[in-house]
Write a protein that holds these residues in place. Structure first.
Motif, PDB file in Angstrom:
ATOM      1  N   ASN A  20       0.805  -1.223   0.000  1.00  0.00           N
ATOM      2  CA  ASN A  20       0.000   0.000   0.000  1.00  0.00           C
ATOM      3  C   ASN A  20       0.835   1.269   0.000  1.00  0.00           C
ATOM      4  O   ASN A  20       0.275   2.376  -0.027  1.00  0.00           O
ATOM      5  CB  ASN A  20      -0.932   0.000   1.210  1.00  0.00           C
ATOM      6  CG  ASN A  20      -2.046  -1.022   1.113  1.00  0.00           C
ATOM      7  OD1 ASN A  20      -3.070  -0.770   0.501  1.00  0.00           O
ATOM      8  ND2 ASN A  20      -1.829  -2.189   1.708  1.00  0.00           N
ATOM      9  N   ASN A 193     -13.842   6.069  12.701  1.00  0.00           N
ATOM     10  CA  ASN A 193     -13.489   6.726  11.444  1.00  0.00           C
ATOM     11  C   ASN A 193     -13.419   8.245  11.602  1.00  0.00           C
ATOM     12  O   ASN A 193     -13.506   8.762  12.723  1.00  0.00           O
ATOM     13  CB  ASN A 193     -14.470   6.318  10.333  1.00  0.00           C
ATOM     14  CG  ASN A 193     -15.910   6.746  10.631  1.00  0.00           C
ATOM     15  OD1 ASN A 193     -16.170   7.648  11.437  1.00  0.00           O
ATOM     16  ND2 ASN A 193     -16.857   6.092   9.981  1.00  0.00           N
ATOM     17  N   ILE A 289     -10.111  -9.931   5.574  1.00  0.00           N
ATOM     18  CA  ILE A 289     -10.082  -8.519   5.975  1.00  0.00           C
ATOM     19  C   ILE A 289      -8.659  -8.140   6.376  1.00  0.00           C
ATOM     20  O   ILE A 289      -8.097  -8.726   7.300  1.00  0.00           O
ATOM     21  CB  ILE A 289     -11.032  -8.265   7.164  1.00  0.00           C
ATOM     22  CG1 ILE A 289     -12.485  -8.464   6.759  1.00  0.00           C
ATOM     23  CG2 ILE A 289     -10.831  -6.855   7.725  1.00  0.00           C
ATOM     24  CD1 ILE A 289     -13.455  -8.396   7.934  1.00  0.00           C
ATOM     25  N   SER A 291      -7.008  -5.747   8.327  1.00  0.00           N
ATOM     26  CA  SER A 291      -7.410  -4.764   9.336  1.00  0.00           C
ATOM     27  C   SER A 291      -6.632  -3.457   9.222  1.00  0.00           C
ATOM     28  O   SER A 291      -7.200  -2.361   9.409  1.00  0.00           O
ATOM     29  CB  SER A 291      -7.223  -5.357  10.739  1.00  0.00           C
ATOM     30  OG  SER A 291      -8.003  -6.510  10.905  1.00  0.00           O
ATOM     31  N   GLU A 293      -5.158  -2.148   6.532  1.00  0.00           N
ATOM     32  CA  GLU A 293      -5.594  -1.439   5.337  1.00  0.00           C
ATOM     33  C   GLU A 293      -6.982  -0.841   5.525  1.00  0.00           C
ATOM     34  O   GLU A 293      -7.249   0.300   5.125  1.00  0.00           O
ATOM     35  CB  GLU A 293      -5.577  -2.407   4.157  1.00  0.00           C
ATOM     36  CG  GLU A 293      -5.897  -1.779   2.820  1.00  0.00           C
ATOM     37  CD  GLU A 293      -5.865  -2.804   1.707  1.00  0.00           C
ATOM     38  OE1 GLU A 293      -6.821  -2.831   0.908  1.00  0.00           O
ATOM     39  OE2 GLU A 293      -4.895  -3.591   1.652  1.00  0.00           O
ATOM     40  N   TYR A 294      -7.865  -1.603   6.164  1.00  0.00           N
ATOM     41  CA  TYR A 294      -9.226  -1.108   6.394  1.00  0.00           C
ATOM     42  C   TYR A 294      -9.199   0.158   7.239  1.00  0.00           C
ATOM     43  O   TYR A 294      -9.925   1.122   6.948  1.00  0.00           O
ATOM     44  CB  TYR A 294     -10.071  -2.185   7.079  1.00  0.00           C
ATOM     45  CG  TYR A 294     -10.800  -3.100   6.108  1.00  0.00           C
ATOM     46  CD1 TYR A 294     -12.178  -3.300   6.206  1.00  0.00           C
ATOM     47  CD2 TYR A 294     -10.119  -3.764   5.094  1.00  0.00           C
ATOM     48  CE1 TYR A 294     -12.857  -4.133   5.331  1.00  0.00           C
ATOM     49  CE2 TYR A 294     -10.775  -4.598   4.206  1.00  0.00           C
ATOM     50  CZ  TYR A 294     -12.142  -4.784   4.327  1.00  0.00           C
ATOM     51  OH  TYR A 294     -12.800  -5.608   3.446  1.00  0.00           O
ATOM     52  N   LYS A 297      -7.374   3.165   5.316  1.00  0.00           N
ATOM     53  CA  LYS A 297      -8.116   3.615   4.140  1.00  0.00           C
ATOM     54  C   LYS A 297      -9.588   3.884   4.437  1.00  0.00           C
ATOM     55  O   LYS A 297     -10.352   4.203   3.528  1.00  0.00           O
ATOM     56  CB  LYS A 297      -7.987   2.581   3.014  1.00  0.00           C
ATOM     57  CG  LYS A 297      -6.580   2.488   2.436  1.00  0.00           C
ATOM     58  CD  LYS A 297      -6.545   1.567   1.222  1.00  0.00           C
ATOM     59  CE  LYS A 297      -5.167   1.559   0.578  1.00  0.00           C
ATOM     60  NZ  LYS A 297      -5.132   0.695  -0.640  1.00  0.00           N
ATOM     61  N   GLY A 298      -9.989   3.710   5.693  1.00  0.00           N
ATOM     62  CA  GLY A 298     -11.368   4.000   6.079  1.00  0.00           C
ATOM     63  C   GLY A 298     -12.389   3.055   5.481  1.00  0.00           C
ATOM     64  O   GLY A 298     -13.519   3.446   5.193  1.00  0.00           O
ATOM     65  N   LYS A 299     -12.017   1.781   5.323  1.00  0.00           N
ATOM     66  CA  LYS A 299     -12.921   0.794   4.730  1.00  0.00           C
ATOM     67  C   LYS A 299     -13.748   0.082   5.809  1.00  0.00           C
ATOM     68  O   LYS A 299     -13.329  -0.010   6.962  1.00  0.00           O
ATOM     69  CB  LYS A 299     -12.116  -0.230   3.923  1.00  0.00           C
ATOM     70  CG  LYS A 299     -11.395   0.377   2.743  1.00  0.00           C
ATOM     71  CD  LYS A 299     -10.353  -0.571   2.151  1.00  0.00           C
ATOM     72  CE  LYS A 299     -10.966  -1.811   1.550  1.00  0.00           C
ATOM     73  NZ  LYS A 299      -9.939  -2.661   0.887  1.00  0.00           N
ATOM     74  N   LYS A 300     -14.903  -0.445   5.396  1.00  0.00           N
ATOM     75  CA  LYS A 300     -15.818  -1.106   6.324  1.00  0.00           C
ATOM     76  C   LYS A 300     -16.162  -2.497   5.798  1.00  0.00           C
ATOM     77  O   LYS A 300     -16.494  -2.649   4.625  1.00  0.00           O
ATOM     78  CB  LYS A 300     -17.090  -0.267   6.476  1.00  0.00           C
ATOM     79  CG  LYS A 300     -18.071  -0.779   7.505  1.00  0.00           C
ATOM     80  CD  LYS A 300     -19.254   0.178   7.624  1.00  0.00           C
ATOM     81  CE  LYS A 300     -20.258  -0.292   8.671  1.00  0.00           C
ATOM     82  NZ  LYS A 300     -21.403   0.636   8.799  1.00  0.00           N
ATOM     83  N   PRO A 301     -16.089  -3.531   6.648  1.00  0.00           N
ATOM     84  CA  PRO A 301     -16.394  -4.888   6.174  1.00  0.00           C
ATOM     85  C   PRO A 301     -17.856  -5.044   5.776  1.00  0.00           C
ATOM     86  O   PRO A 301     -18.747  -4.483   6.416  1.00  0.00           O
ATOM     87  CB  PRO A 301     -16.084  -5.770   7.392  1.00  0.00           C
ATOM     88  CG  PRO A 301     -15.240  -4.940   8.290  1.00  0.00           C
ATOM     89  CD  PRO A 301     -15.658  -3.523   8.054  1.00  0.00           C
ATOM     90  N   ASP A 302     -18.091  -5.816   4.729  1.00  0.00           N
ATOM     91  CA  ASP A 302     -19.437  -6.218   4.344  1.00  0.00           C
ATOM     92  C   ASP A 302     -19.653  -7.603   4.929  1.00  0.00           C
ATOM     93  O   ASP A 302     -19.395  -8.623   4.297  1.00  0.00           O
ATOM     94  CB  ASP A 302     -19.572  -6.248   2.815  1.00  0.00           C
ATOM     95  CG  ASP A 302     -20.990  -6.579   2.365  1.00  0.00           C
ATOM     96  OD1 ASP A 302     -21.785  -7.073   3.199  1.00  0.00           O
ATOM     97  OD2 ASP A 302     -21.302  -6.366   1.174  1.00  0.00           O
TER      98      ASP A 302
END
Length: 398
Positions: A20, A193, A289, A291, A293-294, A297-302
């Motif tokens: 990343n 976040n 996931i 964690s 990177e999430y 990058k402000g990502k949320k699990p589906d």
């Protein structure tokens, strides 16, 4: 931005940083641990200036050993104050006292433990350092007759382990005595976040071998574990986030859920997920996931999509600790090959230097209902069959 410090950074975390192109602060500790000039190293001075220009920039650390660096160099941000709120268990209890007005806790100096009148306390209770890590010097006390032996155990543990971690991670100056919450224990990796909303990245059931067990031997995650108390945990995290004004902030929180389903916090570990790159890495093996990177990058699990292919599997971290307290200078090695044969589906093995830290390593495993006995077996094992003493090696060679 990544802040690396001892004792351990996993290959998975380092690869995540590389893939990343995440900025990694070039502290002395980080450079000693990671010899890869191709990473996006950023000088300490440049990192500090970037944070001054953008105080809400997301920062992740693999270790609480880095707290000293944050306190020294980022005093102009909210981070030192927020970290202190969580690392100091007395401050944290005071922060949430209005949410749990019935909850009993009491601070006491380590030097005063021998003088306390234990008969005035409500049993059972938990005693532990106000600033601690890895269940070191943590004990459940069920009756007054146990107090003397608990004090002796605390003194021994403090003597053995206080040199392994800096004062910001383990400080035995003060202890906290607090009410014991009956119920199941869970660990949660999450972050808040840029809007202050909590994002759950994993929920793990902390499994114990008995009512008095306070070790960190086994943590397990699954679809059922995550879904059972997800809503209650999410609501509780919202309260914590508002209380501490958290934004772009990762935490690893340990909680207990009582038989009525009420969530009680045990402790909050700031700026990181599970120590030694455990729970943060496990989310990848379990759910795909990343964690780190999430968060960055402000990502949320589906979760609905994730669980379509993970209905029945359970994923666990097994801590291979030296629970017997065998002197490291008498140990030849740990038989990892023998250990791995006792699991149908080990996912990865991480070996550590048991001469520096009182653990041999970690193993991540996948189980299903048919072989879940593997977890109960390792949970109650003293690991002696895997610990090879020098005396045994010498006898076999003669």
């Amino acid at each position: 931005m990544i802040l690396i410090d001892k004792p351990y950074a996993s290959d998975f975390l380092i690869q995540t940083i590389k893939e990343n192109n995440f900025e990694i602060i070039a502290t002395e500790a980080a450079k000693l641990m990671i010899a890869d000039p191709s990473l996006n190293w950023i000088s300490e001075q440049k990192a500090i200036q970037k944070i001054k220009d953008n105080p809400t920039i997301p920062i992740y650390s693999n270790s609480e050993n880095s707290i000293g660096w944050v306190e020294e160099h980022l005093h102009f941000t909210k981070l030192p104050q927020q970290i202190s709120l969580f690392k100091n268990k007395l401050k944290f209890r005071a922060l949430i006292a209005d949410i749990f007005p019935e909850y009993f806790f009491k601070g006491i100096k380590f030097t005063d433990l021998k003088n306390i009148n234990v008969h005035h306390l409500k049993f059972p209770f938990i005693i532990k350092p106000t600033v601690g890590f890895f269940s070191i010097a943590v004990h459940k006390v069920d009756s007054a007759k146990e107090w003397e032996s608990v004090l002796n155990a605390i003194e021994n543990e403090v003597s053995n382990f206080k040199s392994h971690y800096p004062k910001q991670v383990i400080d035995i100056t003060d202890f906290i005595i607090e009410e014991y919450i009956d119920g199941e224990e869970y660990a949660v990796d999450c972050y808040f976040n840029n809007k202050g909303e909590p994002v759950i990245l994993n929920v793990l059931h902390h499994i114990f071998s008995s009512a008095n067990d306070v070790s960190d031997r086994v943590y397990s995650t699954s679809k059922t574990i995550i879904e059972t108390y997800f809503t209650q945990i999410q609501s509780f995290l919202q309260l914590i986030g508002k209380k501490a004004n958290l934004k772009n902030f990762p935490i690893h929180i340990e909680i207990r859920v009582n038989p009525e389903g009420k969530v009680y916090p045990i402790e909050v570990n700031p700026l990181r997920f599970g120590g030694w790159c455990t729970t943060g890495d496990l989310a990848w093996y379990a759910y795909g996931i990343n964690s780190y990177e999430y968060f960055l990058k402000g990502k949320k699990p589906d979760w609905n999509e994730i669980f379509k292919t993970r209905e029945s599997q359970k994923y666990s971290i097994v801590l291979l600790d030296n629970g017997l307290g065998i002197p490291e200078n008498t140990i030849s090695h740990f038989d990892f090959e023998k250990l791995l044969k006792d699991f149908k589906k080990p996912l990865t093995l991480r070996k550590t230097d048991f001469k520096k830290y009182p653990i041999f390593g970690f193993v991540f495993v996948e189980t299903t209902a048919e072989n879940e006995h593997e977890l109960s077996t390792i949970l109650t094992s003293d690991l002696q069959k895997y610990i090879i003493l020098k005396s045994r090696v010498n006898n076999e060679s003669n």
